[in-house]
Design a protein around this motif. Structure first.
Motif, PDB file in Angstrom:
ATOM      1  N   MET A   1      22.968  57.667  48.135  1.00 24.44           N
ATOM      2  CA  MET A   1      22.160  57.028  47.097  1.00 24.44           C
ATOM      3  C   MET A   1      22.378  55.522  47.149  1.00 24.44           C
ATOM      4  O   MET A   1      23.470  55.065  47.481  1.00 24.44           O
ATOM      5  CB  MET A   1      22.563  57.522  45.711  1.00 24.44           C
ATOM      6  CG  MET A   1      22.303  58.989  45.451  1.00 24.44           C
ATOM      7  SD  MET A   1      20.563  59.413  45.364  1.00 24.44           S
ATOM      8  CE  MET A   1      20.058  58.543  43.908  1.00 24.44           C
ATOM      9  N   LEU A   2      21.326  54.783  46.787  1.00 17.99           N
ATOM     10  CA  LEU A   2      21.491  53.350  46.637  1.00 17.99           C
ATOM     11  C   LEU A   2      22.519  53.078  45.550  1.00 17.99           C
ATOM     12  O   LEU A   2      22.589  53.804  44.552  1.00 17.99           O
ATOM     13  CB  LEU A   2      20.163  52.693  46.245  1.00 17.99           C
ATOM     14  CG  LEU A   2      19.107  52.599  47.344  1.00 17.99           C
ATOM     15  CD1 LEU A   2      17.777  52.164  46.749  1.00 17.99           C
ATOM     16  CD2 LEU A   2      19.550  51.642  48.435  1.00 17.99           C
ATOM     17  N   LYS A   3      23.304  52.034  45.728  1.00 18.57           N
ATOM     18  CA  LYS A   3      24.256  51.645  44.694  1.00 18.57           C
ATOM     19  C   LYS A   3      23.470  51.270  43.440  1.00 18.57           C
ATOM     20  O   LYS A   3      22.330  50.799  43.527  1.00 18.57           O
ATOM     21  CB  LYS A   3      25.110  50.481  45.177  1.00 18.57           C
ATOM     22  CG  LYS A   3      26.048  50.880  46.293  1.00 18.57           C
ATOM     23  CD  LYS A   3      26.938  49.739  46.721  1.00 18.57           C
ATOM     24  CE  LYS A   3      27.906  50.221  47.797  1.00 18.57           C
ATOM     25  NZ  LYS A   3      28.834  49.180  48.210  1.00 18.57           N
ATOM     26  N   PRO A   4      24.069  51.459  42.262  1.00 16.02           N
ATOM     27  CA  PRO A   4      23.338  51.212  41.006  1.00 16.02           C
ATOM     28  C   PRO A   4      22.762  49.807  40.890  1.00 16.02           C
ATOM     29  O   PRO A   4      21.703  49.616  40.296  1.00 16.02           O
ATOM     30  CB  PRO A   4      24.393  51.467  39.923  1.00 16.02           C
ATOM     31  CG  PRO A   4      25.412  52.328  40.576  1.00 16.02           C
ATOM     32  CD  PRO A   4      25.410  51.971  42.027  1.00 16.02           C
ATOM     33  N   GLU A   5      23.417  48.828  41.464  1.00 18.42           N
ATOM     34  CA  GLU A   5      22.945  47.443  41.337  1.00 18.42           C
ATOM     35  C   GLU A   5      21.838  47.080  42.334  1.00 18.42           C
ATOM     36  O   GLU A   5      21.288  45.984  42.279  1.00 18.42           O
ATOM     37  CB  GLU A   5      24.119  46.459  41.481  1.00 18.42           C
ATOM     38  CG  GLU A   5      24.802  46.495  42.825  1.00 18.42           C
ATOM     39  CD  GLU A   5      25.955  47.498  42.940  1.00 18.42           C
ATOM     40  OE1 GLU A   5      26.713  47.373  43.907  1.00 18.42           O
ATOM     41  OE2 GLU A   5      26.078  48.401  42.090  1.00 18.42           O
ATOM     42  N   ILE A   6      21.487  47.996  43.216  1.00 18.39           N
ATOM     43  CA  ILE A   6      20.450  47.746  44.223  1.00 18.39           C
ATOM     44  C   ILE A   6      19.106  48.237  43.686  1.00 18.39           C
ATOM     45  O   ILE A   6      18.980  49.371  43.221  1.00 18.39           O
ATOM     46  CB  ILE A   6      20.781  48.452  45.559  1.00 18.39           C
ATOM     47  CG1 ILE A   6      22.128  47.977  46.100  1.00 18.39           C
ATOM     48  CG2 ILE A   6      19.676  48.230  46.576  1.00 18.39           C
ATOM     49  CD1 ILE A   6      22.199  46.502  46.448  1.00 18.39           C
ATOM     50  N   LEU A   7      18.096  47.388  43.762  1.00 15.62           N
ATOM     51  CA  LEU A   7      16.746  47.734  43.333  1.00 15.62           C
ATOM     52  C   LEU A   7      16.231  48.927  44.140  1.00 15.62           C
ATOM     53  O   LEU A   7      16.401  48.982  45.356  1.00 15.62           O
ATOM     54  CB  LEU A   7      15.827  46.524  43.526  1.00 15.62           C
ATOM     55  CG  LEU A   7      14.373  46.685  43.091  1.00 15.62           C
ATOM     56  CD1 LEU A   7      14.292  46.858  41.583  1.00 15.62           C
ATOM     57  CD2 LEU A   7      13.579  45.473  43.530  1.00 15.62           C
ATOM     58  N   ASP A   8      15.588  49.866  43.459  1.00 20.41           N
ATOM     59  CA  ASP A   8      15.050  51.071  44.093  1.00 20.41           C
ATOM     60  C   ASP A   8      13.542  51.135  43.855  1.00 20.41           C
ATOM     61  O   ASP A   8      13.070  51.804  42.937  1.00 20.41           O
ATOM     62  CB  ASP A   8      15.745  52.311  43.515  1.00 20.41           C
ATOM     63  CG  ASP A   8      15.316  53.610  44.165  1.00 20.41           C
ATOM     64  OD1 ASP A   8      14.435  53.588  45.056  1.00 20.41           O
ATOM     65  OD2 ASP A   8      15.851  54.665  43.785  1.00 20.41           O
ATOM     66  N   PRO A   9      12.740  50.422  44.677  1.00 16.02           N
ATOM     67  CA  PRO A   9      11.295  50.400  44.439  1.00 16.02           C
ATOM     68  C   PRO A   9      10.636  51.764  44.566  1.00 16.02           C
ATOM     69  O   PRO A   9       9.685  52.066  43.841  1.00 16.02           O
ATOM     70  CB  PRO A   9      10.756  49.416  45.478  1.00 16.02           C
ATOM     71  CG  PRO A   9      11.857  49.145  46.426  1.00 16.02           C
ATOM     72  CD  PRO A   9      13.137  49.580  45.784  1.00 16.02           C
ATOM     73  N   GLN A  10      11.123  52.619  45.444  1.00 11.84           N
ATOM     74  CA  GLN A  10      10.538  53.951  45.589  1.00 11.84           C
ATOM     75  C   GLN A  10      10.806  54.785  44.340  1.00 11.84           C
ATOM     76  O   GLN A  10       9.921  55.476  43.836  1.00 11.84           O
ATOM     77  CB  GLN A  10      11.088  54.648  46.827  1.00 11.84           C
ATOM     78  CG  GLN A  10      10.320  55.884  47.194  1.00 11.84           C
ATOM     79  CD  GLN A  10      10.701  56.399  48.577  1.00 11.84           C
ATOM     80  OE1 GLN A  10      11.603  55.878  49.231  1.00 11.84           O
ATOM     81  NE2 GLN A  10      10.018  57.429  49.015  1.00 11.84           N
ATOM     82  N   GLY A  11      12.017  54.720  43.808  1.00  9.26           N
ATOM     83  CA  GLY A  11      12.327  55.421  42.570  1.00  9.26           C
ATOM     84  C   GLY A  11      11.501  54.896  41.404  1.00  9.26           C
ATOM     85  O   GLY A  11      11.028  55.669  40.565  1.00  9.26           O
ATOM     86  N   GLN A  12      11.301  53.584  41.354  1.00  7.21           N
ATOM     87  CA  GLN A  12      10.489  52.990  40.286  1.00  7.21           C
ATOM     88  C   GLN A  12       9.039  53.454  40.376  1.00  7.21           C
ATOM     89  O   GLN A  12       8.402  53.713  39.354  1.00  7.21           O
ATOM     90  CB  GLN A  12      10.569  51.470  40.340  1.00  7.21           C
ATOM     91  CG  GLN A  12      11.921  50.943  39.919  1.00  7.21           C
ATOM     92  CD  GLN A  12      12.028  49.433  40.071  1.00  7.21           C
ATOM     93  OE1 GLN A  12      11.264  48.811  40.812  1.00  7.21           O
ATOM     94  NE2 GLN A  12      12.973  48.841  39.362  1.00  7.21           N
ATOM     95  N   ALA A  13       8.504  53.551  41.584  1.00  7.27           N
ATOM     96  CA  ALA A  13       7.126  54.019  41.757  1.00  7.27           C
ATOM     97  C   ALA A  13       6.981  55.459  41.260  1.00  7.27           C
ATOM     98  O   ALA A  13       6.000  55.806  40.591  1.00  7.27           O
ATOM     99  CB  ALA A  13       6.706  53.907  43.219  1.00  7.27           C
ATOM    100  N   VAL A  14       7.956  56.292  41.554  1.00  9.94           N
ATOM    101  CA  VAL A  14       7.926  57.676  41.079  1.00  9.94           C
ATOM    102  C   VAL A  14       8.029  57.703  39.555  1.00  9.94           C
ATOM    103  O   VAL A  14       7.291  58.439  38.884  1.00  9.94           O
ATOM    104  CB  VAL A  14       9.051  58.504  41.733  1.00  9.94           C
ATOM    105  CG1 VAL A  14       9.177  59.873  41.079  1.00  9.94           C
ATOM    106  CG2 VAL A  14       8.812  58.644  43.231  1.00  9.94           C
ATOM    107  N   GLN A  15       8.922  56.892  38.999  1.00 11.39           N
ATOM    108  CA  GLN A  15       9.091  56.849  37.545  1.00 11.39           C
ATOM    109  C   GLN A  15       7.793  56.453  36.848  1.00 11.39           C
ATOM    110  O   GLN A  15       7.420  57.050  35.839  1.00 11.39           O
ATOM    111  CB  GLN A  15      10.200  55.866  37.179  1.00 11.39           C
ATOM    112  CG  GLN A  15      10.439  55.766  35.686  1.00 11.39           C
ATOM    113  CD  GLN A  15      11.446  54.687  35.343  1.00 11.39           C
ATOM    114  OE1 GLN A  15      11.941  53.983  36.212  1.00 11.39           O
ATOM    115  NE2 GLN A  15      11.744  54.574  34.068  1.00 11.39           N
ATOM    116  N   ARG A  16       7.077  55.474  37.391  1.00  9.44           N
ATOM    117  CA  ARG A  16       5.819  55.052  36.780  1.00  9.44           C
ATOM    118  C   ARG A  16       4.735  56.117  36.915  1.00  9.44           C
ATOM    119  O   ARG A  16       3.871  56.246  36.047  1.00  9.44           O
ATOM    120  CB  ARG A  16       5.343  53.734  37.420  1.00  9.44           C
ATOM    121  CG  ARG A  16       6.143  52.527  36.971  1.00  9.44           C
ATOM    122  CD  ARG A  16       5.503  51.228  37.436  1.00  9.44           C
ATOM    123  NE  ARG A  16       5.308  51.161  38.881  1.00  9.44           N
ATOM    124  CZ  ARG A  16       6.209  50.684  39.743  1.00  9.44           C
ATOM    125  NH1 ARG A  16       7.369  50.224  39.305  1.00  9.44           N
ATOM    126  NH2 ARG A  16       5.946  50.640  41.031  1.00  9.44           N
TER     127      ARG A  16
END
Length: 84
Positions: A9-24
């Motif tokens: 998993m990406l570290k918590p402080e690293i931006l996750d654009p793919q996760g954000q796209a899924v969340q939206r």
């Protein structure tokens, strides 16, 4: 044969654009109430021999040097129980 799983998993402080796209997208698809999504990778390794300390050490070394970019990713190694 035994199965060992490496989750990366990406570290918590690293931006996750793919996760954000899924969340939206989730609320638009009728899945409300999900506060955050983080995207990762899962590796399943089938071992020929027993899962002992030496085998787990080799897998951790492989995860640290090949499966994960430890600058931006964390990983966990676990033995998967049969039937799961």
């Amino acid at each position: 044969m035994a199965r060992v799983v490496v989750d990366v998993m990406l570290k918590p402080e690293i931006l996750d654009p793919q996760g954000q796209a899924v969340q939206r997208a989730l609320p638009r698809l009728g899945f409300a109430g999900i506060a955050d999504v983080r995207q990762g990778k899962r590796f399943e390794l089938e071992l020929e021999g027993p899962v002992d300390d030496a085998a787990l050490a080799r897998i951790r070394e492989a995860a640290e040097t090949f499966l994960a970019n430890t600058v931006i990713e964390d990983f966990t190694v676990r033995i998967e129980e049969e039937g799961k």
